[in-house]
Motif scaffolding. Sequence first.
Motif, short mmCIF file in Angstrom:
data_model
loop_
_atom_site.label_atom_id
_atom_site.label_comp_id
_atom_site.label_asym_id
_atom_site.label_seq_id
_atom_site.Cartn_x
_atom_site.Cartn_y
_atom_site.Cartn_z
N ASP A 23 0.79 -1.22 0.00
CA ASP A 23 0.00 0.00 0.00
C ASP A 23 0.82 1.27 0.00
O ASP A 23 0.29 2.35 0.12
CB ASP A 23 -0.99 0.00 1.15
CG ASP A 23 -0.35 0.21 2.49
OD1 ASP A 23 0.88 0.12 2.59
OD2 ASP A 23 -1.10 0.49 3.44
N ASP A 24 2.17 1.12 -0.19
CA ASP A 24 2.99 2.30 -0.36
C ASP A 24 3.65 2.30 -1.73
O ASP A 24 4.66 2.96 -1.96
CB ASP A 24 4.05 2.40 0.75
CG ASP A 24 3.41 2.81 2.05
OD1 ASP A 24 3.63 2.14 3.04
OD2 ASP A 24 2.67 3.81 2.06
N GLU A 168 -0.97 8.32 1.99
CA GLU A 168 -0.43 7.33 1.05
C GLU A 168 0.67 7.95 0.21
O GLU A 168 0.46 9.01 -0.40
CB GLU A 168 -1.55 6.82 0.14
CG GLU A 168 -1.11 5.95 -1.01
CD GLU A 168 -0.83 4.51 -0.60
OE1 GLU A 168 -0.54 3.70 -1.50
OE2 GLU A 168 -0.91 4.19 0.60
N ASP A 218 -5.84 4.07 -0.95
CA ASP A 218 -4.71 3.23 -1.31
C ASP A 218 -4.50 3.32 -2.81
O ASP A 218 -5.46 3.47 -3.59
CB ASP A 218 -4.93 1.77 -0.90
CG ASP A 218 -3.63 0.98 -0.96
OD1 ASP A 218 -2.63 1.45 -0.41
OD2 ASP A 218 -3.63 -0.10 -1.56
N ASP A 220 -2.30 1.65 -6.24
CA ASP A 220 -1.47 0.61 -6.82
C ASP A 220 -1.78 0.53 -8.31
O ASP A 220 -2.95 0.57 -8.72
CB ASP A 220 -1.74 -0.75 -6.14
CG ASP A 220 -0.74 -1.83 -6.55
OD1 ASP A 220 0.42 -1.48 -6.88
OD2 ASP A 220 -1.11 -3.02 -6.54
N ASN A 282 -10.39 2.01 6.37
CA ASN A 282 -9.09 1.81 5.72
C ASN A 282 -9.26 0.83 4.58
O ASN A 282 -10.20 0.03 4.57
CB ASN A 282 -8.07 1.30 6.74
CG ASN A 282 -6.64 1.54 6.29
OD1 ASN A 282 -5.96 0.63 5.81
ND2 ASN A 282 -6.16 2.76 6.45
N VAL A 284 -7.04 -1.41 1.17
CA VAL A 284 -5.87 -1.82 0.39
C VAL A 284 -6.35 -2.27 -0.98
O VAL A 284 -7.34 -3.00 -1.08
CB VAL A 284 -5.11 -2.99 1.08
CG1 VAL A 284 -4.11 -3.61 0.12
CG2 VAL A 284 -4.39 -2.51 2.32
N TYR A 333 -2.65 -3.69 5.79
CA TYR A 333 -1.45 -3.61 4.98
C TYR A 333 -1.26 -4.93 4.27
O TYR A 333 -1.33 -6.00 4.89
CB TYR A 333 -0.22 -3.30 5.83
CG TYR A 333 1.02 -3.03 4.99
CD1 TYR A 333 1.31 -1.75 4.56
CD2 TYR A 333 1.86 -4.06 4.60
CE1 TYR A 333 2.43 -1.48 3.77
CE2 TYR A 333 2.97 -3.81 3.81
CZ TYR A 333 3.25 -2.53 3.41
OH TYR A 333 4.34 -2.29 2.61
#
Length: 337
Positions: A23-24, A168, A218, A220, A282, A284, A333
């Motif tokens: 998630d980073d 993020e 999040d 990606d 939250n 992901v 995460y």
Amino acid sequence: MKISKFLYLGVLGVFALTSCSDDDDNTTDMNDGTADLYATSHADGNVTKYNLLTNEATVYTTTATDAEGIYYSPEDDSFTIASRGATQNSLQTYISISDLVSTTASLNVDITGPAALQSARDLAVSGNFYVVSDNTTNNNRLFVFERSNGSFTLSRTINVDFPLWGIEFVNNDLYAVVDTTNELAVFTNFLSSNPSDASISASKRVAVEGIVRTHGLDYDGDTMVLTDIAAAADGNFDTDGAIHVISNFNSKFNAVANGETLALTNQIRISGASTLLGNPVNVVYDAEADAVYVAELANGGGRVLAFSSVSSNTSGTATPAVNNSLTGVSSLYLYKN
């Protein structure tokens, strides 16, 4: 603990073991075969690790009593949580967690950061820098800690002019939820532009049409997923939440001027009673699997939900492919390799 089909074969379909996605927004080609989803809890500070490949779960008892924000580091097989509580309010790191193979394991904290936090909301990591969003009535701050030589030091404190929640990193830029609004903000080149204590404004703030109150986010594979906790205090608080999926995010976000609105036509909103989304705090997103994992705090007292094929959802509603109870769930995460 009952685990409801967290298997990649049943949920994700194309959960190929060819990349590492978290998630980073760090991506590495590896083939070790790990797919773990970590979840924190407000209720007890415990961390639950769901092994998505074996359908097993491990519950780690930490020294925290409440946690919000988590990051897993493969370098020393550790997770770091933002510990909340009257006598804690610090980062805590637990090392070599995989050495404990029991389904329940009690951990002793290995690294404790300075007790600088007041009300931690999320954790984002870039290299050795761990950034915590902190949201209180009078102070909205980004605490930047540096992890080095087995310890955390407070590198700088950044005051911002809006209430914070989810944060993020997307490359060098830090995206942040503007709490109590439907806005998303970005601080470009966050770490290099703010080398010391400062009070700053966001580089850009954009409203997201369709959202009542943004909370989690999040990124990606050039897709941003945002959560909407809607009217958290109304009679439908446990069913009025949603997730917003924004494909080709960079071009869409860049096309919207500061202070303007990202149109709902450029998003997919997934909501409705069948989703069990009420207070999704939250989230992901796994671009490879096109799957979203959600920490749902209100519905049923807390659930970890998963939705598949989200970027092609044309109905605007869905039934979770995964629905696991987790009281007080606060953050997630995903680590894959």
